[in-house]
Design a protein around this motif. Structure first.
Motif, PDB file in Angstrom:
ATOM      1  N   ARG A  24       0.832  -1.183   0.000  1.00 33.40           N
ATOM      2  CA  ARG A  24       0.000   0.000   0.000  1.00 33.40           C
ATOM      3  C   ARG A  24       0.876   1.245   0.000  1.00 33.40           C
ATOM      4  NH1 ARG A  24      -4.600  -1.444   4.412  1.00 33.40           N
ATOM      5  NH2 ARG A  24      -4.528   0.803   4.663  1.00 33.40           N
ATOM      6  N   GLU A  25       0.409   2.251  -0.714  1.00 28.63           N
ATOM      7  CA  GLU A  25       1.190   3.477  -0.813  1.00 28.63           C
ATOM      8  C   GLU A  25       1.371   4.156   0.535  1.00 28.63           C
ATOM      9  OE1 GLU A  25      -0.526   6.015  -3.723  1.00 28.63           O
ATOM     10  OE2 GLU A  25      -0.245   4.601  -5.380  1.00 28.63           O
ATOM     11  N   ASP A  26       0.394   3.996   1.445  1.00 25.55           N
ATOM     12  CA  ASP A  26       0.497   4.634   2.754  1.00 25.55           C
ATOM     13  C   ASP A  26       1.362   3.837   3.730  1.00 25.55           C
ATOM     14  OD1 ASP A  26      -1.132   2.472   3.274  1.00 25.55           O
ATOM     15  OD2 ASP A  26      -2.953   3.655   3.532  1.00 25.55           O
ATOM     16  N   ASN A  27       1.770   2.622   3.313  1.00 28.53           N
ATOM     17  CA  ASN A  27       2.655   1.772   4.118  1.00 28.53           C
ATOM     18  C   ASN A  27       2.069   1.416   5.481  1.00 28.53           C
ATOM     19  OD1 ASN A  27       5.060   0.302   4.024  1.00 28.53           O
ATOM     20  ND2 ASN A  27       6.104   1.781   5.336  1.00 28.53           N
ATOM     21  N   ILE A  28       0.752   1.397   5.559  1.00 33.42           N
ATOM     22  CA  ILE A  28       0.087   1.021   6.801  1.00 33.42           C
ATOM     23  C   ILE A  28       0.167  -0.495   7.005  1.00 33.42           C
ATOM     24  CG2 ILE A  28      -2.174   0.840   7.930  1.00 33.42           C
ATOM     25  CD1 ILE A  28      -2.914   3.512   6.721  1.00 33.42           C
TER      26      ILE A  28
ATOM     27  N   ASN B  53       2.233   3.136  12.472  1.00 34.07           N
ATOM     28  CA  ASN B  53       1.384   3.334  11.298  1.00 34.07           C
ATOM     29  C   ASN B  53       0.579   2.054  11.046  1.00 34.07           C
ATOM     30  OD1 ASN B  53       0.306   4.655   9.109  1.00 34.07           O
ATOM     31  ND2 ASN B  53       2.043   4.282   7.764  1.00 34.07           N
TER      32      ASN B  53
ATOM     33  N   LYS C 293      -7.733   4.506  14.088  1.00 41.04           N
ATOM     34  CA  LYS C 293      -6.891   3.440  13.531  1.00 41.04           C
ATOM     35  C   LYS C 293      -7.569   2.071  13.632  1.00 41.04           C
ATOM     36  CE  LYS C 293      -2.425   5.679  14.339  1.00 41.04           C
ATOM     37  NZ  LYS C 293      -1.061   5.519  14.884  1.00 41.04           N
TER      38      LYS C 293
END
Length: 392
Positions: A217-221, A250, A279
């Motif tokens: 994922r681009e958000d690196n979550i 994250n 979250k």
């Protein structure tokens, strides 16, 4: 004739399809305990909807002979007592193990080992402890009476349960599951427990056809799934306490909550939202099986905080998809997976891990090993082979 006594559940339609594939025509009769108009999961038109109070159904059971087989799918105390009363002792009784019917029935007898500290407190508050004085004397004294008598009633029901368990001729459960057998023998004080290899569709084939090439994922979550349902045995809030050390990382917690206990669902949501704010996400809508397995691709790490066997149909596809799975050592599934060479991790050790260690991916070799072992063991071919030996 094979007589199946079942409940309305998401596994049943798939099982019926399997049984019809490998059986001679008209050798299976499927009874669902419930009302057709209340059906949520079972859509197959060949089932017969019954009640244990129906005289016609009671007569059918009484006339089953030793040349027939009876296969129970969900063998709770009510079903067991019905069988003891009406089924001829010479008839071979097969019981497919689900989990809850052996480990949470009667419910109040098992609560202390099934639940961790904070979940147990919730369970007692909602089932045993009297509510605060609110001018409703009847409800207060009713709760007080339950508190004073629940242990003796639970023990009485458990003694009845032992009698129903001893009536089983063959327990049906996955191959190599010695930890499960040992636990059942210990709980019910059994010297002998005969069993046969058997699998429901554990979503292996659906998972195997999904492209598991990792797409970051681009958000690196880091997506962390907790549990499989809104049932107390998931011990969600106790898992939250262990994962609380990572709340500033994250992360996104994802909780499948599409079925279970409404009050418990509210309890978990309130506790989770307070501790993890934005979250945490709750999946409360029931979705078709194929869609749900596709959703598992978004998971990075899964924490199953059960003390008993549960969520088999989640664990197997997660592992096939290359996901990291934490199970508590008390859970027989942990020993089962370890015994067949599948790479899983001890959820009891999470509290001692730093975040990088906790989320560390499986190696390509570990992912491939898990997929090969589980695909071979739980494939449709193996599933139907075991089932054929039982039914034919």
């Amino acid at each position: 004739m094979n007589y199946h006594i079942m409940v309305d559940d998401k596994f049943i339609d798939g099982f019926i399809n399997d049984a019809e594939k490998i059986s001679t025509i008209n050798t299976n009769t499927y009874f669902i305990n419930g009302k057709k108009e209340n059906s949520v999961h079972v859509k197959n038109s060949i089932v017969k909807w019954i009640s244990f109070r129906d005289k016609d159904f009671i007569n059918i059971v009484k006339n089953i002979t030793k040349n027939d087989k009876v296969i129970i799918h969900w063998y709770d105390l009510k079903t067991g007592l019905f069988i003891l009363k009406h089924l001829n002792k010479e008839v071979t009784l097969y019981v497919a193990l689900w989990g809850g019917e052996f480990y949470e029935d009667p419910y109040l007898y098992h609560i202390n080992w099934i639940h961790d500290k904070k979940t147990l407190e919730f369970v007692k508050n909602n089932n045993i402890v009297p509510e605060k004085y609110n001018k409703k004397f009847y409800f207060f004294f009713k709760k007080l009476w339950i508190q004073l008598t629940y242990k003796s009633k639970a023990e009485k029901l458990f003694k009845q349960k032992i009698g129903t368990i001893k009536r089983i001729n063959k327990l049906l459960l996955p191959k190599h599951n010695e930890a499960e057998i040992s636990l059942i023998k210990k709980i019910y004080n059994l010297n002998q427990l005969d069993f046969l290899d058997f699998n429901y569709d554990q979503n292996v084939d659906l998972a195997s056809f999904i492209n598991i090439e990792n797409k970051k994922r681009e958000d690196n979550i880091t997506n962390i799934q907790i549990g499989n349902s809104a049932t107390e045995s998931n011990n969600h809030v106790d898992a939250f306490d262990v994962l609380n050390q990572f709340k500033n990382e994250n992360i996104e917690l994802v909780l499948p909550m599409s079925y279970g206990n409404h009050k418990y669902n509210h309890f978990v949501k309130k506790y989770g939202n307070f501790n993890f704010k934005n979250k945490i996400k709750f999946l409360e809508d029931f979705v078709p099986r194929a869609e749900y397995i596709q959703q598992l691709m978004e998971v990075d790490v899964c924490v199953m905080y059960h003390n008993r066997q549960q969520a088999f149909g989640n664990c197997v596809p997660l592992l096939i998809l290359g996901k990291k799975l934490y199970l508590k050592k008390e859970n027989p599934l942990y020993s089962f997976f370890k015994s067949i060479g599948v790479v899983v991790f001890n959820a009891n050790e999470i509290k001692d891990l730093d975040f990088d260690s906790f989320k560390k991916e499986l190696t390509p070799e570990e992912k491939n090993t898990n997929k090969i072992i589980l695909t071979n063991l739980f494939s449709e071919e193996e599933r139907l082979k075991y089932l054929s030996k039982i039914l034919n």
